[in-house]
Design an enzyme around this catalytic site. Structure first.
Site, PDB file in Angstrom:
ATOM      1  N   LYS A  13      32.175  45.516  42.790  1.00 22.37           N
ATOM      2  CA  LYS A  13      31.246  45.670  41.662  1.00 22.37           C
ATOM      3  C   LYS A  13      31.610  44.706  40.533  1.00 22.37           C
ATOM      4  O   LYS A  13      30.757  43.998  40.004  1.00 22.37           O
ATOM      5  CB  LYS A  13      31.266  47.118  41.138  1.00 22.37           C
ATOM      6  CG  LYS A  13      30.874  48.152  42.193  1.00 22.37           C
ATOM      7  CD  LYS A  13      30.859  49.573  41.645  1.00 22.37           C
ATOM      8  CE  LYS A  13      32.192  50.075  41.142  1.00 22.37           C
ATOM      9  NZ  LYS A  13      33.247  50.194  42.168  1.00 22.37           N
ATOM     10  N   ARG A  88      28.785  57.787  37.457  1.00 25.20           N
ATOM     11  CA  ARG A  88      29.690  58.019  38.573  1.00 25.20           C
ATOM     12  C   ARG A  88      29.624  59.450  39.067  1.00 25.20           C
ATOM     13  O   ARG A  88      30.315  59.801  40.016  1.00 25.20           O
ATOM     14  CB  ARG A  88      31.103  57.760  38.051  1.00 25.20           C
ATOM     15  CG  ARG A  88      31.988  56.974  38.961  1.00 25.20           C
ATOM     16  CD  ARG A  88      33.297  56.865  38.209  1.00 25.20           C
ATOM     17  NE  ARG A  88      34.276  56.100  38.875  1.00 25.20           N
ATOM     18  CZ  ARG A  88      34.457  54.792  38.729  1.00 25.20           C
ATOM     19  NH1 ARG A  88      33.661  54.088  37.968  1.00 25.20           N
ATOM     20  NH2 ARG A  88      35.436  54.197  39.353  1.00 25.20           N
ATOM     21  N   ARG A 123      44.432  43.022  45.115  1.00 26.28           N
ATOM     22  CA  ARG A 123      43.694  42.668  43.894  1.00 26.28           C
ATOM     23  C   ARG A 123      44.659  42.352  42.755  1.00 26.28           C
ATOM     24  O   ARG A 123      45.677  43.013  42.563  1.00 26.28           O
ATOM     25  CB  ARG A 123      42.788  43.815  43.469  1.00 26.28           C
ATOM     26  CG  ARG A 123      42.195  43.543  42.079  1.00 26.28           C
ATOM     27  CD  ARG A 123      41.026  44.367  41.761  1.00 26.28           C
ATOM     28  NE  ARG A 123      41.315  45.790  41.677  1.00 26.28           N
ATOM     29  CZ  ARG A 123      40.393  46.696  41.407  1.00 26.28           C
ATOM     30  NH1 ARG A 123      39.140  46.318  41.216  1.00 26.28           N
ATOM     31  NH2 ARG A 123      40.704  47.967  41.356  1.00 26.28           N
ATOM     32  N   ARG A 156      46.883  46.485  39.130  1.00 27.25           N
ATOM     33  CA  ARG A 156      46.576  47.685  38.344  1.00 27.25           C
ATOM     34  C   ARG A 156      47.395  48.882  38.807  1.00 27.25           C
ATOM     35  O   ARG A 156      47.634  49.057  40.001  1.00 27.25           O
ATOM     36  CB  ARG A 156      45.077  48.011  38.479  1.00 27.25           C
ATOM     37  CG  ARG A 156      44.256  47.506  37.327  1.00 27.25           C
ATOM     38  CD  ARG A 156      42.783  47.553  37.559  1.00 27.25           C
ATOM     39  NE  ARG A 156      42.257  48.822  38.044  1.00 27.25           N
ATOM     40  CZ  ARG A 156      40.963  49.031  38.259  1.00 27.25           C
ATOM     41  NH1 ARG A 156      40.092  48.059  38.017  1.00 27.25           N
ATOM     42  NH2 ARG A 156      40.535  50.184  38.712  1.00 27.25           N
ATOM     43  N   ARG A 167      41.320  58.067  44.883  1.00 26.98           N
ATOM     44  CA  ARG A 167      40.072  57.504  44.318  1.00 26.98           C
ATOM     45  C   ARG A 167      38.962  57.506  45.366  1.00 26.98           C
ATOM     46  O   ARG A 167      37.801  57.765  45.057  1.00 26.98           O
ATOM     47  CB  ARG A 167      40.317  56.082  43.795  1.00 26.98           C
ATOM     48  CG  ARG A 167      41.102  56.067  42.489  1.00 26.98           C
ATOM     49  CD  ARG A 167      41.661  54.697  42.187  1.00 26.98           C
ATOM     50  NE  ARG A 167      40.647  53.708  41.906  1.00 26.98           N
ATOM     51  CZ  ARG A 167      40.871  52.389  41.935  1.00 26.98           C
ATOM     52  NH1 ARG A 167      42.089  51.933  42.224  1.00 26.98           N
ATOM     53  NH2 ARG A 167      39.902  51.541  41.661  1.00 26.98           N
TER      54      ARG A 167
HETATM   55  P1  AP5 Z   1      36.369  44.333  42.474  1.00 24.65           P
HETATM   56  O1  AP5 Z   1      35.190  43.463  42.162  1.00 24.65           O
HETATM   57  O2  AP5 Z   1      37.481  44.382  41.493  1.00 24.65           O
HETATM   58  O3  AP5 Z   1      35.874  45.808  42.888  1.00 24.65           O
HETATM   59  P2  AP5 Z   1      35.284  46.973  42.001  1.00 24.65           P
HETATM   60  O4  AP5 Z   1      34.191  47.594  42.825  1.00 24.65           O
HETATM   61  O5  AP5 Z   1      34.925  46.506  40.627  1.00 24.65           O
HETATM   62  O6  AP5 Z   1      36.561  47.921  41.989  1.00 24.65           O
HETATM   63  P3  AP5 Z   1      37.204  48.848  40.861  1.00 24.65           P
HETATM   64  O7  AP5 Z   1      38.491  49.365  41.456  1.00 24.65           O
HETATM   65  O8  AP5 Z   1      37.296  48.181  39.541  1.00 24.65           O
HETATM   66  O9  AP5 Z   1      36.202  49.970  40.818  1.00 24.65           O
HETATM   67  P4  AP5 Z   1      36.440  51.374  40.417  1.00 24.65           P
HETATM   68  O10 AP5 Z   1      35.034  51.812  40.358  1.00 24.65           O
HETATM   69  O11 AP5 Z   1      37.346  52.199  41.250  1.00 24.65           O
HETATM   70  O12 AP5 Z   1      37.296  51.225  39.065  1.00 24.65           O
HETATM   71  P5  AP5 Z   1      36.877  51.295  37.533  1.00 24.65           P
HETATM   72  O13 AP5 Z   1      37.623  50.256  36.819  1.00 24.65           O
HETATM   73  O14 AP5 Z   1      35.399  51.379  37.366  1.00 24.65           O
HETATM   74  O15 AP5 Z   1      36.926  43.875  43.920  1.00 24.65           O
HETATM   75  C1  AP5 Z   1      38.083  44.469  44.483  1.00 24.65           C
HETATM   76  C2  AP5 Z   1      38.954  43.393  45.153  1.00 24.65           C
HETATM   77  O16 AP5 Z   1      38.252  42.852  46.279  1.00 24.65           O
HETATM   78  C3  AP5 Z   1      39.261  42.194  44.240  1.00 24.65           C
HETATM   79  O17 AP5 Z   1      40.550  41.744  44.518  1.00 24.65           O
HETATM   80  C4  AP5 Z   1      38.205  41.137  44.645  1.00 24.65           C
HETATM   81  O18 AP5 Z   1      38.676  39.819  44.438  1.00 24.65           O
HETATM   82  C5  AP5 Z   1      38.039  41.436  46.135  1.00 24.65           C
HETATM   83  N1  AP5 Z   1      36.681  41.167  46.634  1.00 24.65           N
HETATM   84  C6  AP5 Z   1      35.515  41.347  45.971  1.00 24.65           C
HETATM   85  N2  AP5 Z   1      34.472  40.997  46.764  1.00 24.65           N
HETATM   86  C7  AP5 Z   1      35.009  40.629  47.954  1.00 24.65           C
HETATM   87  C8  AP5 Z   1      34.453  40.162  49.194  1.00 24.65           C
HETATM   88  N3  AP5 Z   1      33.126  40.034  49.369  1.00 24.65           N
HETATM   89  N4  AP5 Z   1      35.304  39.871  50.211  1.00 24.65           N
HETATM   90  C9  AP5 Z   1      36.658  40.006  50.051  1.00 24.65           C
HETATM   91  N5  AP5 Z   1      37.236  40.416  48.905  1.00 24.65           N
HETATM   92  C10 AP5 Z   1      36.431  40.724  47.861  1.00 24.65           C
HETATM   93  O19 AP5 Z   1      37.460  52.745  37.159  1.00 24.65           O
HETATM   94  C11 AP5 Z   1      38.845  53.023  37.097  1.00 24.65           C
HETATM   95  C12 AP5 Z   1      39.072  54.471  36.710  1.00 24.65           C
HETATM   96  O20 AP5 Z   1      38.482  54.725  35.401  1.00 24.65           O
HETATM   97  C13 AP5 Z   1      38.396  55.508  37.613  1.00 24.65           C
HETATM   98  O21 AP5 Z   1      39.202  55.811  38.748  1.00 24.65           O
HETATM   99  C14 AP5 Z   1      38.227  56.680  36.665  1.00 24.65           C
HETATM  100  O22 AP5 Z   1      39.434  57.388  36.486  1.00 24.65           O
HETATM  101  C15 AP5 Z   1      37.874  56.006  35.340  1.00 24.65           C
HETATM  102  N6  AP5 Z   1      36.417  55.836  35.152  1.00 24.65           N
HETATM  103  C16 AP5 Z   1      35.746  54.640  35.080  1.00 24.65           C
HETATM  104  N7  AP5 Z   1      34.432  54.853  34.924  1.00 24.65           N
HETATM  105  C17 AP5 Z   1      34.262  56.206  34.935  1.00 24.65           C
HETATM  106  C18 AP5 Z   1      33.123  57.048  34.844  1.00 24.65           C
HETATM  107  N8  AP5 Z   1      31.880  56.535  34.702  1.00 24.65           N
HETATM  108  N9  AP5 Z   1      33.329  58.386  34.875  1.00 24.65           N
HETATM  109  C19 AP5 Z   1      34.563  58.927  34.986  1.00 24.65           C
HETATM  110  N10 AP5 Z   1      35.685  58.203  35.086  1.00 24.65           N
HETATM  111  C20 AP5 Z   1      35.537  56.841  35.071  1.00 24.65           C
END
Ligand code: AP5
Length: 216
Positions: A13, A88, A123, A156, A167
């Site tokens: 994402k 989410r 990552r 991270r 997660r």
């Molecule tokens: P990346 O693009 O970083 O993936 P992502 O989907 O953004 O992953 P996140 O871990 O950031 O998502 P998340 O939803 O768990 O975390 P968030 O920060 O929102 O890609 C991942 C890796 O793959 C990278 O190394 C990239 O280079 C690689 N990659 C990408 N595309 C690729 C491809 N096509 N092929 C190969 N490799 C590839 O949330 C963190 C925490 O915050 C949550 O756990 C929760 O506790 C809290 N939180 C956040 N938002 C909320 C909410 N709305 N409600 C409640 N709690 C929340």
């Protein structure tokens, strides 16, 4: 363009959000990045959020909804916005709908759990900007350094194996129900629903998303 990216942790994402926000000239609203900024600033909210994030759980709906409702009032959201990692849960989606904050398209990036585990273990993140890399699939130009600022990249705290497993469990229980929710909303004409297989080259996935968004 008012977009939402939906998908499991590590589905790509943030990676696609960087491209789409630059392409459409809209801000990325990443609730994960907003929470990490609070953690870094050492606020009370940040301290509470860090415990939840490090355990792999979700921060409370009330906190998240209040943060997004405030963010959406900023003038840079006038031409549109891209939600990354929000909503989410079903209550977050219902709050968005009640607040009459519209979505033109929901883009699901579908990636299976085995691939997600591989991605998150490799990552590396530039915390101030949210730019993400992968040591193998999307490496920075200089190992361990951000391409733009040259600052250090980090692994991270919530990307270690046991937290990733939690997660994923939370994603399947609380976030995946949004797939049916937004598919039904699409059938009722409230938004488009686009499903993209999130495996393959990052640029290929970018092209697929753009192609889908440019069709009526
Ligand atoms: P990346 O693009 O970083 O993936 P992502 O989907 O953004 O992953 P996140 O871990 O950031 O998502 P998340 O939803 O768990 O975390 P968030 O920060 O929102 O890609 C991942 C890796 O793959 C990278 O190394 C990239 O280079 C690689 N990659 C990408 N595309 C690729 C491809 N096509 N092929 C190969 N490799 C590839 O949330 C963190 C925490 O915050 C949550 O756990 C929760 O506790 C809290 N939180 C956040 N938002 C909320 C909410 N709305 N409600 C409640 N709690 C929340």
């Amino acid at each position: 363009m008012r977009l939402m990216l939906l998908g499991g942790p590590g589905a790509g994402k943030g990676t696609q959000a960087n491209f789409l926000t630059a392409h459409y000239g809209i801000p990325q609203i990443s609730t994960g990045d907003m929470l990490r900024a609070q953690v870094k600033a050492g606020t009370e909210l940040g301290l509470t959020a860090k415990k939840v994030m490090d355990s792999g759980g979700l921060v409370s709906d009330e906190i998240i909804i209040a943060m997004v409702r405030e963010r959406i009032t900023h003038p840079d959201c006038q031409p549109g916005y891209l939600f990354d990692g929000f909503p989410r849960t079903i209550p977050q989606a219902e709050a968005l709908s009640r607040a009459a904050i519209p979505l033109d398209a929901v883009i699901e990036i579908a990636v299976d759990d085995t691939e997600i585990i591989r991605r998150l273990s490799g990552r590396r993140v530039h915390l101030p900007s949210g730019r993400t890399y992968h040591i193998q699939f999307n490496p920075p130009r200089v190992a361990g350094k951000d391409d733009i600022t040259g600052e250090d990249l980090v692994h991270r705290d919530d990307d270690h194996d046991t937290t990733v497993a939690q997660r994923l469990a939370v994603y399947h229980a609380q976030t995946a129900p949004l797939i049916a929710y937004y598919q039904q909303a699409a059938t009722a004409g409230h938004n488009r629903y686009i499903r993209i297989a999130g495996v393959g080259a990052v640029t290929q996935i970018q092209r697929q998303i753009l192609a889908e968004l440019s069709t009526d």
